[in-house]
Design a protein around this motif. Sequence first.
Motif, mmCIF file in Angstrom:
data_model
loop_
_atom_site.group_PDB
_atom_site.id
_atom_site.type_symbol
_atom_site.label_atom_id
_atom_site.label_comp_id
_atom_site.label_asym_id
_atom_site.label_seq_id
_atom_site.Cartn_x
_atom_site.Cartn_y
_atom_site.Cartn_z
ATOM 1 N N GLY A 263 0.818 -1.201 0.000
ATOM 2 C CA GLY A 263 0.000 0.000 0.000
ATOM 3 C C GLY A 263 0.851 1.250 0.000
ATOM 4 N N GLU A 264 0.429 2.237 0.747
ATOM 5 C CA GLU A 264 1.138 3.522 0.799
ATOM 6 C C GLU A 264 1.848 3.657 2.136
ATOM 7 O OE1 GLU A 264 -0.678 7.771 0.778
ATOM 8 O OE2 GLU A 264 -0.643 7.059 -1.315
ATOM 9 N N MET A 265 3.141 3.939 2.089
ATOM 10 C CA MET A 265 3.939 4.111 3.308
ATOM 11 C C MET A 265 4.258 5.584 3.485
ATOM 12 S SD MET A 265 6.475 0.931 2.598
ATOM 13 C CE MET A 265 6.185 0.924 0.835
ATOM 14 N N HIS A 266 4.291 6.018 4.738
ATOM 15 C CA HIS A 266 4.586 7.414 5.046
ATOM 16 C C HIS A 266 5.789 7.478 5.978
ATOM 17 C CE1 HIS A 266 0.789 9.006 3.354
ATOM 18 N NE2 HIS A 266 0.385 7.766 3.601
ATOM 19 N N GLY A 267 6.851 8.119 5.522
ATOM 20 C CA GLY A 267 8.037 8.320 6.344
ATOM 21 C C GLY A 267 9.110 7.266 6.135
ATOM 22 N N LEU A 268 10.329 7.645 6.492
ATOM 23 C CA LEU A 268 11.486 6.764 6.330
ATOM 24 C C LEU A 268 11.350 5.464 7.120
ATOM 25 C CD1 LEU A 268 14.449 9.319 6.487
ATOM 26 C CD2 LEU A 268 13.573 8.118 4.476
ATOM 27 N N ALA A 269 10.861 5.546 8.359
ATOM 28 C CA ALA A 269 10.748 4.353 9.201
ATOM 29 C C ALA A 269 9.794 3.335 8.575
ATOM 30 C CB ALA A 269 10.292 4.730 10.603
ATOM 31 N N ALA A 270 8.694 3.798 8.021
ATOM 32 C CA ALA A 270 7.729 2.888 7.397
ATOM 33 C C ALA A 270 8.339 2.207 6.171
ATOM 34 C CB ALA A 270 6.464 3.644 7.008
ATOM 35 N N PHE A 271 9.091 2.959 5.380
ATOM 36 C CA PHE A 271 9.744 2.362 4.213
ATOM 37 C C PHE A 271 10.779 1.334 4.658
ATOM 38 C CE2 PHE A 271 13.211 2.009 1.217
ATOM 39 C CZ PHE A 271 12.547 1.675 0.053
ATOM 40 N N ARG A 272 11.582 1.687 5.645
ATOM 41 C CA ARG A 272 12.617 0.783 6.151
ATOM 42 C C ARG A 272 11.995 -0.511 6.683
ATOM 43 N NH1 ARG A 272 14.592 3.985 9.584
ATOM 44 N NH2 ARG A 272 16.173 4.899 8.246
ATOM 45 N N ASP A 273 10.923 -0.389 7.472
ATOM 46 C CA ASP A 273 10.242 -1.562 8.022
ATOM 47 C C ASP A 273 9.712 -2.471 6.909
ATOM 48 O OD1 ASP A 273 10.801 -0.563 10.532
ATOM 49 O OD2 ASP A 273 8.744 0.121 10.921
ATOM 50 N N ALA A 274 9.118 -1.877 5.886
ATOM 51 C CA ALA A 274 8.578 -2.664 4.770
ATOM 52 C C ALA A 274 9.698 -3.348 4.003
ATOM 53 C CB ALA A 274 7.765 -1.767 3.842
ATOM 54 N N ALA A 275 10.814 -2.652 3.794
ATOM 55 C CA ALA A 275 11.950 -3.250 3.084
ATOM 56 C C ALA A 275 12.507 -4.434 3.863
ATOM 57 C CB ALA A 275 13.035 -2.201 2.845
ATOM 58 N N LEU A 276 12.588 -4.303 5.174
ATOM 59 C CA LEU A 276 13.088 -5.406 6.004
ATOM 60 C C LEU A 276 12.125 -6.590 5.986
ATOM 61 C CD1 LEU A 276 14.485 -3.379 9.029
ATOM 62 C CD2 LEU A 276 15.826 -4.710 7.373
ATOM 63 N N ALA A 277 10.823 -6.308 6.048
ATOM 64 C CA ALA A 277 9.813 -7.370 6.059
ATOM 65 C C ALA A 277 9.774 -8.121 4.731
ATOM 66 C CB ALA A 277 8.440 -6.774 6.362
ATOM 67 N N MET A 278 10.088 -7.434 3.653
ATOM 68 C CA MET A 278 10.005 -8.011 2.318
ATOM 69 C C MET A 278 11.321 -8.654 1.885
ATOM 70 S SD MET A 278 8.882 -5.838 -0.947
ATOM 71 C CE MET A 278 8.974 -6.461 -2.583
ATOM 72 N N ALA A 279 12.349 -8.502 2.659
ATOM 73 C CA ALA A 279 13.728 -8.849 2.297
ATOM 74 C C ALA A 279 13.880 -10.067 1.397
ATOM 75 C CB ALA A 279 14.573 -9.000 3.550
ATOM 76 N N GLU A 280 13.458 -11.222 1.818
ATOM 77 C CA GLU A 280 13.699 -12.436 1.048
ATOM 78 C C GLU A 280 12.751 -12.604 -0.138
ATOM 79 O OE1 GLU A 280 14.129 -15.934 3.407
ATOM 80 O OE2 GLU A 280 15.445 -14.925 4.832
ATOM 81 N N ARG A 281 11.593 -11.957 -0.091
ATOM 82 C CA ARG A 281 10.627 -12.081 -1.191
ATOM 83 C C ARG A 281 10.860 -11.047 -2.277
ATOM 84 N NH1 ARG A 281 7.193 -11.289 2.982
ATOM 85 N NH2 ARG A 281 6.281 -9.603 1.808
ATOM 86 N N GLY A 282 11.553 -9.982 -1.947
ATOM 87 C CA GLY A 282 11.749 -8.884 -2.894
ATOM 88 C C GLY A 282 12.936 -9.091 -3.813
ATOM 89 N N PRO A 283 13.127 -8.173 -4.719
ATOM 90 C CA PRO A 283 14.268 -8.257 -5.629
ATOM 91 C C PRO A 283 15.598 -8.182 -4.874
ATOM 92 C CG PRO A 283 12.671 -6.647 -6.414
ATOM 93 C CD PRO A 283 12.260 -7.031 -5.026
ATOM 94 N N VAL A 284 16.569 -8.922 -5.387
ATOM 95 C CA VAL A 284 17.932 -8.826 -4.843
ATOM 96 C C VAL A 284 18.738 -7.815 -5.639
ATOM 97 C CG1 VAL A 284 17.933 -11.166 -3.919
ATOM 98 C CG2 VAL A 284 18.763 -10.767 -6.247
ATOM 99 N N SER A 285 18.162 -7.383 -6.762
ATOM 100 C CA SER A 285 18.861 -6.434 -7.615
ATOM 101 C C SER A 285 17.851 -5.502 -8.282
ATOM 102 C CB SER A 285 19.659 -7.209 -8.674
ATOM 103 O OG SER A 285 20.415 -6.338 -9.461
ATOM 104 N N HIS A 286 18.043 -4.198 -8.067
ATOM 105 C CA HIS A 286 17.185 -3.175 -8.676
ATOM 106 C C HIS A 286 17.994 -2.433 -9.740
ATOM 107 C CE1 HIS A 286 15.265 -3.794 -4.753
ATOM 108 N NE2 HIS A 286 14.164 -3.276 -5.269
ATOM 109 N N HIS A 287 17.402 -2.254 -10.919
ATOM 110 C CA HIS A 287 18.058 -1.520 -12.001
ATOM 111 C C HIS A 287 17.095 -0.447 -12.492
ATOM 112 C CE1 HIS A 287 21.140 -4.648 -12.195
ATOM 113 N NE2 HIS A 287 20.133 -5.479 -11.961
#
Length: 135
Positions: A48-72
Motif C-alpha cells: 500500500g502507501e507508506m509514510h516516512g522513512l521508518a515505514a519504508f525501512r520496516d517494509a523493506a526489512l519485512a520483504m527482504a527475502e521475497r523482494g528483488p535482490v537487484s534493482h536496475h
Amino acid sequence: MTLAAEDRLAITELIALHGHLVDDGELDRLDELFTDDIVYDTSNLEHGEMHGLAAFRDAALAMAERGPVSHHVTNIVLTEAGDDQVRARSKGIGIKADGTCGSVTYDDVIVRGEQGWRISRRKIIVRQMPPAAKE
C-alpha cells in the motif's frame, strides 16, 4: 526555472543510488534518498502507501527475502514542476534470487532542500504484458 545540467546529473544519480543502497542493505542511509516525510506508494504491490522513512525501512526489512535482490533503473525523464521541484519518470527492473524479474515505472516527485535533492513522493506502477500480447 531552467534545470541546470548539474541538477539533472544530481537527480539522475539520486535515482540510481536507490538500487545500490537497497540492494546492499544500507537502509540506515535512506535519508540520502528520501525526505523524512516520504510518501512511498506501492498500491500496485503488497504494502500500500507508506509514510516516512521508518515505514519504508520496516517494509523493506519485512520483504527482504521475497523482494528483488537487484534493482536496475533506466529511461529517466525529468520535468520541471516548479521552483526546486522536479517530476521524474523512470523504468525499473527487479531481479529476484530465483532469477525471475519484473518491470515497474517509478513516478517520483523530487525536491531540493538543505541536504540537496531528495525524493518526496514515489509511486510504483507495476508493468504487465497487455492481454493482446500474451496470445
